[in-house]
Design a protein around this motif. Structure first.
Motif, PDB file in Angstrom:
ATOM      1  N   TYR A 177       0.764  -1.028  -0.071  1.00 18.57           N
ATOM      2  CA  TYR A 177      -0.117  -0.060  -0.036  1.00 18.57           C
ATOM      3  C   TYR A 177       1.002   1.344   0.000  1.00 18.57           C
ATOM      4  O   TYR A 177       2.000   1.421   0.269  1.00 18.57           O
ATOM      5  N   GLU A 178       0.511   2.408  -0.391  1.00 17.93           N
ATOM      6  CA  GLU A 178       1.205   3.517  -0.405  1.00 17.93           C
ATOM      7  C   GLU A 178       1.073   4.231   1.191  1.00 17.93           C
ATOM      8  O   GLU A 178      -0.035   4.562   1.588  1.00 17.93           O
ATOM      9  N   THR A 179       2.155   4.092   1.717  1.00 12.83           N
ATOM     10  CA  THR A 179       2.094   4.548   3.188  1.00 12.83           C
ATOM     11  C   THR A 179       1.985   6.051   3.240  1.00 12.83           C
ATOM     12  O   THR A 179       2.435   6.674   2.580  1.00 12.83           O
ATOM     13  N   ALA A 196      -5.887   0.318   2.373  1.00 12.02           N
ATOM     14  CA  ALA A 196      -4.904  -0.817   2.025  1.00 12.02           C
ATOM     15  C   ALA A 196      -5.339  -2.180   2.818  1.00 12.02           C
ATOM     16  O   ALA A 196      -4.912  -3.280   2.109  1.00 12.02           O
ATOM     17  N   ALA A 197      -6.330  -2.343   3.611  1.00 16.35           N
ATOM     18  CA  ALA A 197      -6.855  -3.464   4.224  1.00 16.35           C
ATOM     19  C   ALA A 197      -7.294  -4.589   3.316  1.00 16.35           C
ATOM     20  O   ALA A 197      -6.987  -5.542   3.349  1.00 16.35           O
ATOM     21  N   PRO A 198      -8.027  -4.072   2.140  1.00 16.61           N
ATOM     22  CA  PRO A 198      -8.334  -5.142   1.282  1.00 16.61           C
ATOM     23  C   PRO A 198      -6.967  -5.887   0.431  1.00 16.61           C
ATOM     24  O   PRO A 198      -7.167  -7.080   0.241  1.00 16.61           O
ATOM     25  N   GLY A 199      -6.043  -5.158   0.241  1.00 17.79           N
ATOM     26  CA  GLY A 199      -4.883  -5.767  -0.214  1.00 17.79           C
ATOM     27  C   GLY A 199      -4.179  -6.856   0.606  1.00 17.79           C
ATOM     28  O   GLY A 199      -3.810  -7.689   0.288  1.00 17.79           O
ATOM     29  N   LEU A 200      -4.194  -6.450   1.850  1.00 18.41           N
ATOM     30  CA  LEU A 200      -3.672  -7.454   2.899  1.00 18.41           C
ATOM     31  C   LEU A 200      -4.496  -8.498   3.112  1.00 18.41           C
ATOM     32  O   LEU A 200      -4.014  -9.672   3.229  1.00 18.41           O
ATOM     33  N   ARG A 201      -5.732  -8.467   3.169  1.00 18.07           N
ATOM     34  CA  ARG A 201      -6.530  -9.558   3.148  1.00 18.07           C
ATOM     35  C   ARG A 201      -6.129 -10.584   1.940  1.00 18.07           C
ATOM     36  O   ARG A 201      -6.076 -11.840   1.943  1.00 18.07           O
ATOM     37  N   VAL A 227      -2.429   0.028  12.071  1.00 14.35           N
ATOM     38  CA  VAL A 227      -3.864   0.353  11.653  1.00 14.35           C
ATOM     39  C   VAL A 227      -4.515  -0.254  10.751  1.00 14.35           C
ATOM     40  O   VAL A 227      -5.566  -0.716  10.395  1.00 14.35           O
ATOM     41  N   VAL A 228      -3.438  -0.529   9.611  1.00 16.55           N
ATOM     42  CA  VAL A 228      -3.817  -1.444   8.463  1.00 16.55           C
ATOM     43  C   VAL A 228      -4.370  -2.865   8.987  1.00 16.55           C
ATOM     44  O   VAL A 228      -5.199  -3.243   8.474  1.00 16.55           O
ATOM     45  N   CYS A 229      -3.505  -3.519   9.800  1.00 18.69           N
ATOM     46  CA  CYS A 229      -3.831  -4.658  10.201  1.00 18.69           C
ATOM     47  C   CYS A 229      -5.177  -4.938  11.081  1.00 18.69           C
ATOM     48  O   CYS A 229      -6.001  -5.631  10.834  1.00 18.69           O
ATOM     49  N   ALA A 230      -5.279  -3.653  11.649  1.00 12.81           N
ATOM     50  CA  ALA A 230      -6.488  -3.905  12.460  1.00 12.81           C
ATOM     51  C   ALA A 230      -7.874  -3.398  11.519  1.00 12.81           C
ATOM     52  O   ALA A 230      -8.826  -4.127  11.722  1.00 12.81           O
ATOM     53  N   ARG A 231      -7.613  -2.869  10.445  1.00 15.09           N
ATOM     54  CA  ARG A 231      -8.715  -2.743   9.528  1.00 15.09           C
ATOM     55  C   ARG A 231      -9.004  -3.976   8.772  1.00 15.09           C
ATOM     56  O   ARG A 231     -10.203  -4.314   8.267  1.00 15.09           O
ATOM     57  N   ALA A 232      -7.888  -4.711   8.640  1.00 13.86           N
ATOM     58  CA  ALA A 232      -8.067  -6.017   7.769  1.00 13.86           C
ATOM     59  C   ALA A 232      -8.454  -7.125   8.632  1.00 13.86           C
ATOM     60  O   ALA A 232      -8.633  -8.340   7.963  1.00 13.86           O
ATOM     61  N   ALA A 233      -8.369  -7.087   9.981  1.00  8.69           N
ATOM     62  CA  ALA A 233      -8.423  -8.224  10.925  1.00  8.69           C
ATOM     63  C   ALA A 233      -9.814  -8.938  11.075  1.00  8.69           C
ATOM     64  O   ALA A 233      -9.802 -10.118  11.252  1.00  8.69           O
TER      65      ALA A 233
END
Length: 338
Positions: A177-179, A196-201, A227-233
């Motif tokens: 993701y673009e940080t 970013a969350a959908p990409g991590l999933r 924060v990204v991990c939390a949104r994807a969790a």
């Protein structure tokens, strides 16, 4: 992004008739407003000073699977090589050197355009029993990729050394993701994390598809990456999520992340994040700040020792934090020190 110490003397609170908490909250809001206004002017100008580096579009890839993994690596290596040549022709020798180095590595994905994205694999992903996914924080892009990769390498080397006989490991450096910039309006809101969350999933799903057996997967999330991990969790098929130097997650509690994964949290003794308030405030139609400190008992994470390091030291070779992260990835939770 850490707990705010009391500010102001007792006499100041007596004179104003305000409670210390209210005073801190108002100072936080004023500080965020001032930072936001300054960044709104400074950040666009800084971005305009550096033109975007040209690069080809990402390679077209087959669906992820063990059988297609070598072809995926080859296609992304070729794409990175083309990006290196285009960057060199553009006169950006630094980016050309980064792309050229990536052209010799195991890449699940690569996009050399703009700040750049890459997902690099260290180890034998198709046969791994334990997989760690590193999720970076602010100011991480291809131009600064070396420091991110150094963290992945340090973890991979320690995992290789300490894994029990017969246990195979892999580390995935996910710059997917673009940080946000550390000095920017985006770093204090969840916007980039939500994007970013959908990409991590997706990448977790890809890892499950490539590794035929059921490997243990851990997300190691640094700073804004937490924060990204939390949104994807929510419902994510991972076993552990470690929050490192976290500014907060946007959730009040670990249970609020709605995941079966065990939630871990750590902060080095010299990490400046401790001095940033764990608050959430409405500003210009969005929420600034990420709420509850993940190290607080109220949050409910498994807090582990990170030693005396600073914000960038969680993967330093020989560090307490790296030792504990290695144990978490290997599933040796009882050996993790607090």
């Amino acid at each position: 992004m850490g707990r705010q110490r009391g500010s102001g003397t007792p006499s100041e609170h007596t004179d104003t008739g305000e409670r210390p908490g209210r005073t801190r909250g108002r100072r936080w809001r004023r500080g965020v407003l001032a930072l936001s206004v300054a960044c709104a002017v400074a950040v666009p100008l800084a971005g305009a000073a550096r033109p975007r580096v040209p690069a080809p579009p990402p390679a077209v890839l087959a669906p992820p699977a063990a059988a297609t993994l070598d072809a995926t690596y080859a296609a992304n290596r070729a794409n990175a090589g083309r990006a290196a040549r285009m960057a060199a022709e553009h006169g950006d020798r630094g980016r050309a050197a980064v792309d050229r180095a990536l052209a010799g590595r195991q890449l699940l994905s690569f996009d050399g355009r703009g700040p750049g994205l890459a997902t690099e694999v260290l180890g034998d992903l198709a046969h791994a029993d334990r997989i760690a996914v590193l999720v970076p924080g602010s100011d991480t892009g291809l131009d600064t990729y070396g420091r991110f990769r150094a963290a992945a390498l340090a973890l991979h080397e320690r995992l290789t050394r300490e894994a029990p006989a017969g246990t195979r490991t892999a580390v995935v450096a996910w710059l997917g993701y673009e940080t946000p910039g550390t000095v920017s309006t985006t770093v204090a809101t969840t916007g980039r994390a939500e994007e970013a969350a959908p990409g991590l999933r997706d990448v977790v799903g890809d890892l499950r598809a490539v590794a035929g057996q059921r490997p243990r997967i851990s997300l190691l999330c640094h700073s804004y990456g937490s924060v990204v991990c939390a949104r994807a969790a929510d419902g994510l098929d991972v076993d552990d999520i470690a929050l490192l130097g976290s500014p907060g997650t946007g959730a009040d509690t670990a249970a609020g992340l709605r995941t079966r994964a065990r939630i871990w949290a750590a902060r080095g003794a010299d990490d400046w994040v401790e001095n940033v308030p764990h608050l959430g405030a409405g500003l210009f139609g969005t929420t600034v700040g990420f709420g509850t400190d993940p190290l607080s008992p109220a949050f409910g994470a498994r807090v582990f020792a990170a030693g005396d390091g600073g914000h960038s030291d969680y993967f330093a070779p020989g560090s307490t934090s790296l030792a504990n992260l290695t144990r978490i990835v290997l599933g040796e939770s009882r050996a993790v020190t607090s």
